[in-house]
Design a protein around this motif. Structure first.
Motif, PDB file in Angstrom:
ATOM      1  N   ARG A 120     -32.210  -0.162  -0.122  1.00 41.63           N
ATOM      2  CA  ARG A 120     -31.232  -0.875   0.466  1.00 41.63           C
ATOM      3  C   ARG A 120     -31.480  -2.350   0.834  1.00 41.63           C
ATOM      4  NH1 ARG A 120     -28.870   2.824   5.211  1.00 41.63           N
ATOM      5  NH2 ARG A 120     -28.654   4.095   3.507  1.00 41.63           N
ATOM      6  N   HIS A 121     -32.636  -2.403   1.437  1.00 37.97           N
ATOM      7  CA  HIS A 121     -33.011  -3.948   1.946  1.00 37.97           C
ATOM      8  C   HIS A 121     -33.121  -4.652   0.488  1.00 37.97           C
ATOM      9  CE1 HIS A 121     -33.214  -2.443   5.714  1.00 37.97           C
ATOM     10  NE2 HIS A 121     -34.633  -2.008   5.762  1.00 37.97           N
ATOM     11  N   GLU A 122     -33.505  -4.232  -0.426  1.00 40.46           N
ATOM     12  CA  GLU A 122     -33.682  -5.126  -1.752  1.00 40.46           C
ATOM     13  C   GLU A 122     -32.231  -5.619  -2.047  1.00 40.46           C
ATOM     14  OE1 GLU A 122     -33.084  -6.088  -5.680  1.00 40.46           O
ATOM     15  OE2 GLU A 122     -32.383  -4.229  -5.056  1.00 40.46           O
ATOM     16  N   GLY A 123     -31.425  -4.648  -2.001  1.00 35.87           N
ATOM     17  CA  GLY A 123     -29.902  -5.241  -2.013  1.00 35.87           C
ATOM     18  C   GLY A 123     -29.455  -6.399  -1.168  1.00 35.87           C
ATOM     19  N   ARG A 124     -29.994  -6.122   0.183  1.00 37.29           N
ATOM     20  CA  ARG A 124     -29.650  -7.300   1.023  1.00 37.29           C
ATOM     21  C   ARG A 124     -30.471  -8.780   0.670  1.00 37.29           C
ATOM     22  NH1 ARG A 124     -25.382  -7.520   2.042  1.00 37.29           N
ATOM     23  NH2 ARG A 124     -25.402  -8.417   4.316  1.00 37.29           N
ATOM     24  N   VAL A 125     -31.704  -8.497   0.169  1.00 38.37           N
ATOM     25  CA  VAL A 125     -32.361  -9.747  -0.177  1.00 38.37           C
ATOM     26  C   VAL A 125     -31.772 -10.294  -1.404  1.00 38.37           C
ATOM     27  CG1 VAL A 125     -34.540 -10.384  -1.074  1.00 38.37           C
ATOM     28  CG2 VAL A 125     -34.788  -8.769   0.791  1.00 38.37           C
ATOM     29  N   ALA A 126     -31.421  -9.416  -2.150  1.00 39.49           N
ATOM     30  CA  ALA A 126     -30.577 -10.083  -3.427  1.00 39.49           C
ATOM     31  C   ALA A 126     -29.276 -10.779  -3.067  1.00 39.49           C
ATOM     32  CB  ALA A 126     -30.269  -9.046  -4.454  1.00 39.49           C
ATOM     33  N   GLY A 140     -22.643 -14.395  11.876  1.00 38.41           N
ATOM     34  CA  GLY A 140     -22.449 -14.295  10.461  1.00 38.41           C
ATOM     35  C   GLY A 140     -23.580 -13.523   9.710  1.00 38.41           C
ATOM     36  N   LEU A 141     -24.630 -13.229  10.432  1.00 38.31           N
ATOM     37  CA  LEU A 141     -25.787 -12.522   9.793  1.00 38.31           C
ATOM     38  C   LEU A 141     -26.055 -11.223  10.050  1.00 38.31           C
ATOM     39  CD1 LEU A 141     -27.951 -15.786  10.060  1.00 38.31           C
ATOM     40  CD2 LEU A 141     -26.609 -14.902   7.933  1.00 38.31           C
ATOM     41  N   ASP A 142     -26.624 -10.171   9.062  1.00 39.01           N
ATOM     42  CA  ASP A 142     -27.187  -8.871   9.546  1.00 39.01           C
ATOM     43  C   ASP A 142     -28.742  -9.329   9.704  1.00 39.01           C
ATOM     44  OD1 ASP A 142     -28.322  -9.103   6.992  1.00 39.01           O
ATOM     45  OD2 ASP A 142     -27.036  -7.467   6.116  1.00 39.01           O
ATOM     46  N   LYS A 143     -29.342  -8.132   9.936  1.00 40.12           N
ATOM     47  CA  LYS A 143     -30.772  -8.079  10.534  1.00 40.12           C
ATOM     48  C   LYS A 143     -31.489  -8.741   9.049  1.00 40.12           C
ATOM     49  CE  LYS A 143     -31.556  -3.375   8.956  1.00 40.12           C
ATOM     50  NZ  LYS A 143     -31.994  -1.955   9.150  1.00 40.12           N
ATOM     51  N   ILE A 144     -31.231  -8.212   7.951  1.00 40.59           N
ATOM     52  CA  ILE A 144     -32.198  -8.796   6.816  1.00 40.59           C
ATOM     53  C   ILE A 144     -31.832 -10.341   6.662  1.00 40.59           C
ATOM     54  CG2 ILE A 144     -32.724  -8.738   4.308  1.00 40.59           C
ATOM     55  CD1 ILE A 144     -33.811  -6.541   5.917  1.00 40.59           C
ATOM     56  N   HIS A 145     -30.377 -10.747   6.775  1.00 33.80           N
ATOM     57  CA  HIS A 145     -30.293 -12.048   6.478  1.00 33.80           C
ATOM     58  C   HIS A 145     -30.629 -13.095   7.346  1.00 33.80           C
ATOM     59  CE1 HIS A 145     -27.032 -11.362   3.055  1.00 33.80           C
ATOM     60  NE2 HIS A 145     -28.142 -10.553   2.867  1.00 33.80           N
ATOM     61  N   ALA A 146     -30.455 -12.692   8.771  1.00 28.29           N
ATOM     62  CA  ALA A 146     -31.151 -13.243   9.869  1.00 28.29           C
ATOM     63  C   ALA A 146     -32.380 -13.639   9.849  1.00 28.29           C
ATOM     64  CB  ALA A 146     -30.638 -12.522  11.246  1.00 28.29           C
ATOM     65  N   TRP A 147     -33.303 -12.544   9.372  1.00 28.37           N
ATOM     66  CA  TRP A 147     -34.595 -12.660   9.120  1.00 28.37           C
ATOM     67  C   TRP A 147     -35.028 -13.533   8.075  1.00 28.37           C
ATOM     68  CZ3 TRP A 147     -37.682 -10.201   4.925  1.00 28.37           C
ATOM     69  CH2 TRP A 147     -38.976 -10.331   4.968  1.00 28.37           C
ATOM     70  N   LEU A 148     -34.224 -13.541   6.863  1.00 29.86           N
ATOM     71  CA  LEU A 148     -34.474 -14.760   5.688  1.00 29.86           C
ATOM     72  C   LEU A 148     -34.031 -15.967   6.294  1.00 29.86           C
ATOM     73  CD1 LEU A 148     -32.925 -12.425   2.915  1.00 29.86           C
ATOM     74  CD2 LEU A 148     -35.576 -12.960   3.232  1.00 29.86           C
ATOM     75  N   ARG A 149     -33.045 -16.140   7.136  1.00 30.15           N
ATOM     76  CA  ARG A 149     -32.681 -17.363   7.373  1.00 30.15           C
ATOM     77  C   ARG A 149     -33.650 -17.996   8.463  1.00 30.15           C
ATOM     78  NH1 ARG A 149     -27.657 -19.272   7.972  1.00 30.15           N
ATOM     79  NH2 ARG A 149     -27.208 -18.167   6.108  1.00 30.15           N
TER      80      ARG A 149
END
Length: 336
Positions: A15-21, A283-292
């Motif tokens: 699931r997280h790989e999908g959010r990373v992509a 406008g960010l979920d947990k994975i996108h917030a971490w990446l940002r």
């Protein structure tokens, strides 16, 4: 392009790989003790390194690491990552117990890496709005519910229902909404906890020892008393959160549906029924917030770092211990 590694190629790793992509980052390395699982995820992600050898995994150049292993497997990958200055996203619970968590936290603090624990409810717009509403209000009681259908469908990894690995339903399921209760009231720390539970379903499945029914009571340092009900044999699942005070009774109705998520109840003598937007304020979920946060260095995007998550873990640990003692157990006030 950010380069990300994943340790743990199960449901959450996929699931997280999908959010990373979706973010536009690249998974460059995948590790799992079951090599076929790592190969399946690694092939889809186009990872350069796919392995069941942790040392070889860390041969990859990575900006960030996502850890989705069972709770007992935290310390080694965290230590490896911190030695290399790799930022961390760690699935809940942050560790199996406080002792392991402190060892992990020591590495994280020494390295100074951006770190997050995967409490996604903190990024839900409904809980963000409830937190805003409660900022200047008095709350006396909080009630939460968590239901899943594991003991009906058995559509889960077997270790979810094995206490020695998962920690049981409080650590594997309830921790999300209990952490959210802390969040909406300003990351307040817990003081003491008590729980009772029983396994009275699927008695023929002796490989599973996790309770299906748990009732929990606890106290927070701001004087709020909390109750929590957990059942992991209920058709359909979800979370519920309600707060009560002298001038309010508000419930986060996160079931969605045609009318979307809403906060309903009463506030200062008036009926309250407010829809909340689909997206939170950033406008960010947990994975996108971490990446940002990795991209920008803005740690304020992280709503649950490892240090704060330790207080939620301490609440869970006290509740689990209380099932053996039969009374309230004091929460470790120096959890982090």
């Amino acid at each position: 392009m950010l380069k990300i590694g994943i340790v743990g190629a199960g449901v959450m790793g996929n699931r997280h790989e999908g959010r990373v992509a979706d973010y536009g980052a690249q998974v460059v390395a995948v590790h799992d003790i079951h090599l076929p699982a790592a190969q399946e995820l690694g092939t889809r992600a186009g990872a350069k390194i796919v392995t069941d050898d942790l040392e070889r995994f860390f041969d990859a150049e990575m900006d960030g690491l996502i850890i989705t292993t069972p709770p007992p497997v935290r310390l080694e990958p965290i230590r490896y990552a911190c030695e290399r200055g790799i930022h961390l996203m760690i699935e809940k619970p942050p560790a199996l117990n406080i002792a392991d968590g402190r060892a992990c936290l020591a590495h994280i603090e020494d390295a100074g890496v951006i770190n997050a624990v995967s409490f996604q409810l903190r990024y839900g717009s409904i809980y963000e709005r409830l937190k805003e509403l409660l900022a200047d209000e008095t709350v006396h009681l909080v009630h939460t519910v968590c239901t899943v259908e594991y003991y009906l469908s058995f559509r889960m990894s077997p270790w979810f229902l094995q206490r020695q690995i998962s920690g049981g339903p409080l650590a594997e399921q309830a921790i999300h909404i209990l952490d959210c209760a802390r969040f909406v009231m300003g990351n307040v720390k817990p003081v003491r906890a008590h729980a009772i539970g029983a396994k009275n379903m699927a008695l023929d499945r002796t490989e599973f020892d996790a309770e299906n029914a748990i009732q929990m009571m606890y106290e927070l340092e701001n004087g709020v008393f909390g109750t929590h009900m957990n059942h992991c044999g209920t058709k359909g699942g979800g979370f519920e959160l309600e707060v009560i005070g002298p001038h309010l009774r508000l419930r986060a109705d996160a079931r969605g549906g045609r009318n979307g998520d809403r906060i309903v109840g009463h506030l200062h003598g008036n009926d309250f029924n407010e829809p909340v937007p689909a997206e939170n304020s950033i406008g960010l979920d947990k994975i996108h917030a971490w990446l940002r946060a990795i991209e920008t260095g803005d740690r304020s995007l992280i709503r649950s770092d490892f240090g704060d998550a330790m207080h939620t873990l301490a609440l869970i640990e006290a509740a689990i211990k209380s099932q053996d003692t039969g009374g309230f157990v004091k929460v470790d006030s120096n959890a982090n």
